[in-house]
Design a protein around this motif. Sequence first.
Motif, PDB file in Angstrom:
ATOM      1  N   GLN A 149      -8.833   4.648   1.016  1.00 41.67           N
ATOM      2  CA  GLN A 149      -7.756   3.952   0.309  1.00 41.67           C
ATOM      3  C   GLN A 149      -8.036   2.458   0.197  1.00 41.67           C
ATOM      4  O   GLN A 149      -7.771   1.840  -0.839  1.00 41.67           O
ATOM      5  CB  GLN A 149      -6.421   4.192   1.011  1.00 41.67           C
TER       6      GLN A 149
ATOM      7  N   LEU B  62       2.658  -1.816   3.318  1.00 37.99           N
ATOM      8  CA  LEU B  62       1.312  -1.876   3.934  1.00 37.99           C
ATOM      9  C   LEU B  62       1.188  -3.166   4.681  1.00 37.99           C
ATOM     10  O   LEU B  62       0.993  -4.156   4.049  1.00 37.99           O
ATOM     11  CB  LEU B  62       0.255  -1.806   2.855  1.00 37.99           C
TER      12      LEU B  62
ATOM     13  N   THR C 111      -1.996   3.890   8.989  1.00 37.94           N
ATOM     14  CA  THR C 111      -1.395   4.887   8.102  1.00 37.94           C
ATOM     15  C   THR C 111      -2.206   5.031   6.817  1.00 37.94           C
ATOM     16  O   THR C 111      -1.803   5.752   5.919  1.00 37.94           O
ATOM     17  CB  THR C 111       0.060   4.517   7.745  1.00 37.94           C
ATOM     18  N   TYR C 112      -3.349   4.339   6.742  1.00 40.76           N
ATOM     19  CA  TYR C 112      -4.190   4.407   5.547  1.00 40.76           C
ATOM     20  C   TYR C 112      -5.617   4.725   5.969  1.00 40.76           C
ATOM     21  O   TYR C 112      -6.015   4.507   7.122  1.00 40.76           O
ATOM     22  CB  TYR C 112      -4.154   3.091   4.774  1.00 40.76           C
ATOM     23  N   THR C 113      -6.382   5.236   5.030  1.00 40.02           N
ATOM     24  CA  THR C 113      -7.778   5.586   5.302  1.00 40.02           C
ATOM     25  C   THR C 113      -8.708   4.507   4.758  1.00 40.02           C
ATOM     26  O   THR C 113      -8.315   3.670   3.942  1.00 40.02           O
ATOM     27  CB  THR C 113      -8.141   6.920   4.649  1.00 40.02           C
TER      28      THR C 113
ATOM     29  N   ARG D 244       3.754   4.128  -4.918  1.00 36.99           N
ATOM     30  CA  ARG D 244       2.421   3.615  -4.616  1.00 36.99           C
ATOM     31  C   ARG D 244       1.418   4.073  -5.669  1.00 36.99           C
ATOM     32  O   ARG D 244       0.597   3.281  -6.151  1.00 36.99           O
ATOM     33  CB  ARG D 244       2.006   4.069  -3.222  1.00 36.99           C
TER      34      ARG D 244
ATOM     35  N   LEU E  96       0.632  -1.070   3.371  1.00 41.00           N
ATOM     36  CA  LEU E  96       0.866   0.063   4.271  1.00 41.00           C
ATOM     37  C   LEU E  96       0.805  -0.433   5.710  1.00 41.00           C
ATOM     38  O   LEU E  96       0.174  -1.441   5.993  1.00 41.00           O
ATOM     39  CB  LEU E  96      -0.208   1.142   4.071  1.00 41.00           C
TER      40      LEU E  96
END
Length: 393
Positions: A223, A9, A218-220, A189, A214
């Motif tokens: 998250q 990340l 690529t993450y919300t 993860r 990440l």
Amino acid sequence: MKSNHLSFLILPLAALCVVACTQPKTAFVLHGYVPGAMDSTQVELRSENGNRNIRLSGYIVNGEFELSGKAPTPVYCRLSMNNHDAAERRGIQEENAVKYVEANIFVENGNLVFRTPHIDSLPQSFWRYDIRHENNYTLKGSASHDVYSRYRRKTMDLQHRLRCELFADRDEHRAPDSKVIAALRGELREATRAFIASQRNLPVNLHLAQTLELEPFTYTQAQLDDMLELFAGYQDTCIHLQRLREDYRAASAHVLGTPFAGGRVFSPKGDTLDLKNLAVPGRYTLVDFWASWCGPCRASFPHLRTVHNTYGGRLSLLSVSVDKADKDWRKAMEEEKLPWAQYCATGELSRALGKTYGITSIPTFLLIDPQGRIIFSGHDTNDLDVQLEKLYH
């Protein structure tokens, strides 16, 4: 380009010196017992993750060593040993006689005792590292290390399998399986997140938060919120915890689905254009940031040619050089003869890449959906393949 990194990340957490926030004793003494070690084997203890608090060295004599120093708070360190100089002075040249080994430990103030059955039991350094050998030593006197050891035992098989897959081309003479890598990273993860949630050792949890890294886009947001929630119960106001929270909040600028902001570029004809207008509506667009002087960037071009040939009818591919000198970009274009659209970033765009797109190194690949949203960022062509296969298969 193949990535040898095990981290996932890229947030600006390098400044996060992974340490605890409790009141310590005044100093530590690390006693080491390493049977089989050649006399005068060098020992070095270095704090990791950007923390420069500890830099100690000494020598093994009669299978023992002692290092002393101060760790204002518990800190993740690498304890390394090598007998290169000692073997050279003795005229020893046999490869197996020269040792480079290491152990990854948490150091805190107090009396610490490190023991291993034999120096050959320890993990070898560099490309020979095998995490399973981390089981072959003990460190007494560090509560944080006790917790970290539990985590390592829980995830050791996952970490070993992931490393084997990442280095499959070197060790097994086959291409790494990008789908397997993605699946293993996801499992690791989740296991790491669960461990952080299961216990309250702050220095270990801060260290593990770094391994949950990440790539931007690529993450919300969910998250990020979930990670912040794991640390919400800590009342400690130490600077390292504050930085963790600040960095995760700043990462909101690079969540999955953020609209592509574009940026001004030059065309080979000298026209100034906006990248945002070059993304074809209703089609996925791949933007490749590179430079003529970047070896890994140019090494990725054969793979991008394959991507272009495979998805060219459904995927728009744009390469954007960050070369400062126009002549360097044009020379590289002539040498590479890439069959897709080529542009060069203006100085304004080059300076904004870190803030706008979280780009800290190249090559970087940005994947933009038909609605103009960024849905992937990465440096590894294997990871790019996983994303494209999701979209087109």
